[in-house]
Design an enzyme around this catalytic site. Structure first.
Site, short mmCIF file in Angstrom:
data_model
loop_
_atom_site.label_atom_id
_atom_site.label_comp_id
_atom_site.label_asym_id
_atom_site.label_seq_id
_atom_site.Cartn_x
_atom_site.Cartn_y
_atom_site.Cartn_z
CE1 TYR A 86 -90.03 29.86 -85.75
CE2 TYR A 86 -88.34 32.00 -86.16
CZ TYR A 86 -89.87 31.55 -85.95
OH TYR A 86 -90.58 32.01 -86.49
CB ALA A 110 -81.49 25.61 -88.57
CE LYS A 164 -90.35 29.59 -89.26
NZ LYS A 164 -91.99 29.15 -89.52
CB ILE A 220 -96.14 39.14 -85.88
CG1 ILE A 220 -95.93 38.99 -86.95
CG2 ILE A 220 -97.58 40.42 -85.67
CD1 ILE A 220 -96.40 37.64 -87.53
N1 LIG Z 1 -95.42 36.19 -85.17
C1 LIG Z 1 -93.49 36.70 -85.11
O1 LIG Z 1 -93.33 37.72 -84.49
C2 LIG Z 1 -93.90 35.71 -86.20
C3 LIG Z 1 -92.86 35.79 -86.91
C4 LIG Z 1 -92.23 35.47 -88.01
C5 LIG Z 1 -92.86 34.12 -88.30
N2 LIG Z 1 -93.24 33.49 -88.12
C6 LIG Z 1 -94.26 32.35 -88.04
O2 LIG Z 1 -95.42 32.20 -88.29
C7 LIG Z 1 -95.92 30.93 -88.16
C8 LIG Z 1 -97.86 31.31 -87.91
O3 LIG Z 1 -96.68 32.21 -86.31
P1 LIG Z 1 -97.67 33.18 -85.47
O4 LIG Z 1 -96.72 34.18 -84.67
O5 LIG Z 1 -99.24 33.30 -85.36
O6 LIG Z 1 -98.15 31.48 -84.27
P2 LIG Z 1 -98.71 30.69 -83.68
O7 LIG Z 1 -98.00 29.77 -82.36
O8 LIG Z 1 -99.92 31.91 -82.96
O9 LIG Z 1 -99.44 29.54 -84.09
C9 LIG Z 1 -99.14 28.71 -84.78
C10 LIG Z 1 -99.97 27.27 -85.18
O10 LIG Z 1 -99.64 26.84 -85.89
C11 LIG Z 1 -99.75 25.01 -84.96
N3 LIG Z 1 -99.35 24.01 -84.69
C12 LIG Z 1 -97.77 23.72 -84.17
N4 LIG Z 1 -97.41 22.71 -84.35
C13 LIG Z 1 -98.56 21.63 -85.37
C14 LIG Z 1 -98.53 20.79 -86.12
N5 LIG Z 1 -97.36 19.65 -85.65
N6 LIG Z 1 -99.37 20.71 -87.38
C15 LIG Z 1 -100.33 21.33 -87.42
N7 LIG Z 1 -100.44 22.55 -86.86
C16 LIG Z 1 -99.36 22.57 -85.64
C17 LIG Z 1 -100.26 25.66 -83.32
O11 LIG Z 1 -100.95 24.80 -82.91
C18 LIG Z 1 -100.47 26.85 -84.13
O12 LIG Z 1 -101.66 27.10 -84.44
C19 LIG Z 1 -95.09 30.51 -88.15
O13 LIG Z 1 -94.13 29.35 -89.02
C20 LIG Z 1 -93.81 31.49 -86.97
O14 LIG Z 1 -92.31 30.47 -86.94
C21 LIG Z 1 -94.20 34.19 -86.99
#
Ligand SMILES: NC(=O)c1ccc[n+]([C@@H]2O[C@H](COP(=O)([O-])OP(=O)(O)OC[C@H]3O[C@@H](n4cnc5c(N)ncnc54)[C@H](O)[C@@H]3O)[C@@H](O)[C@H]2O)c1
Length: 259
Positions: A167, A169, A171, A200
């Protein structure tokens, strides 16, 4: 001056494409774009009706961003009704949580395919789309503070969801890819930036008590982020206020990465 200031953050009438649109952050991004007067195209792997926003200004499509052909078809179809997508937010992302000693190849490939290859395919198709009508644009990639620092495993005492090397790597790759494309697309007037959220809080699927306590102790601002706290930077990077900002990574982590 007043006109200049009010135009800086004005997104009204612009078009955004958001990936991972029905996830926790994707939903909040779509909601804030709609509230800013934008028209939104939301894509996700599966569109669950409980996660869609009811508005005539948003359209959802099921597209797997790992599938280069499907994405190409999708952008081709869009080109019959839309001539420009002002903002692309590459928000879709996944992670895996088994101990790294047990990580099967499929887990590693899945995270690479969605986070890195999927983001690349979206950028590639977006740029080809914008170039047809010589339109400028803005790309906002969603990376993570774990693309900049390693997780501190001492905070995961009651939590089986330990963040993975793959993950982080991917990012880190997204942060670097943002710089690459910022340089490469400057002549096209397409700016490319990213945000790196810290942890989050998820009220629908709350992190464990122990984890929350440890995280808060470790974080200078003494808490996890609220999803809404990511929105200001995304709106800024999407708007004309960021017209000379490209290749940057805004880390929104309550100071966690500062020590
Ligand atoms: N939640 C956290 O604490 C956090 C922290 C840092 C970064 N992020 C990043 O923020 C972004 C959103 O995260 P989130 O917490 O809302 O996660 P989440 O799992 O709620 O949402 C991610 C969405 O991406 C979709 N997805 C996954 N694979 C896919 C594909 N192949 N094609 C199309 N859509 C696809 C999923 O269906 C999901 O709806 C991500 O990139 C995550 O790495 C989240």
């Amino acid at each position: 001056m007043n006109n200049y200031l009010s135009s800086l953050f004005n997104l009204s009438g612009k078009v955004a494409l958001v990936t991972g649109a029905t996830g926790q952050l994707g939903y909040a991004i779509c909601e804030s774009f709609l509230a800013s007067g934008m028209n939104v195209i939301g894509i996700d792997l599966r569109i669950s009706q409980s996660r869609v926003i009811q508005s005539e200004n948003i359209q959802y499509f099921e597209v797997d961003i790992r599938n280069a052909d499907a994405l190409k078809d999708f952008f081709n179809k869009l080109s019959s009704s839309i001539i420009s997508i002002d903002v692309l937010v590459n928000n879709a992302g996944v992670s895996v949580f088994e101990p790294f000693e047990e990580r099967p190849e499929e887990s590693f490939d899945w995270v690479m395919d969605v986070n890195l290859k999927g983001t690349f395919f979206c950028i590639q198709n977006y740029v080809n789309f914008q170039r047809i009508n010589r339109k400028h644009g803005s790309i906002v990639n969603v990376a993570s503070f774990y693309g900049v620092i390693s997780p501190d495993f001492r905070i995961y005492t009651d939590c089986s969801r330990k963040n993975s090397e793959v993950y982080g790597a991917t990012k880190a790759g997204i942060i670097q890819m943002s710089k690459y494309f910022a340089v490469h697309l400057a002549n096209d007037n397409i700016k490319v930036n990213c945000i790196s959220p810290g942890g989050i809080f998820n009220p629908e699927n709350p992190q464990g008590e122990d984890f929350l306590q440890n995280y808060s102790f470790r974080c200078p601002m003494k808490r996890m982020a609220k999803v809404q706290e990511m929105i200001g930077a995304i709106l800024y990077l999407s708007s004309d206020a960021a017209s000379y900002t490209t290749g940057q990574n805004i880390i929104i982590d309550g100071g966690m990465s500062c020590w």
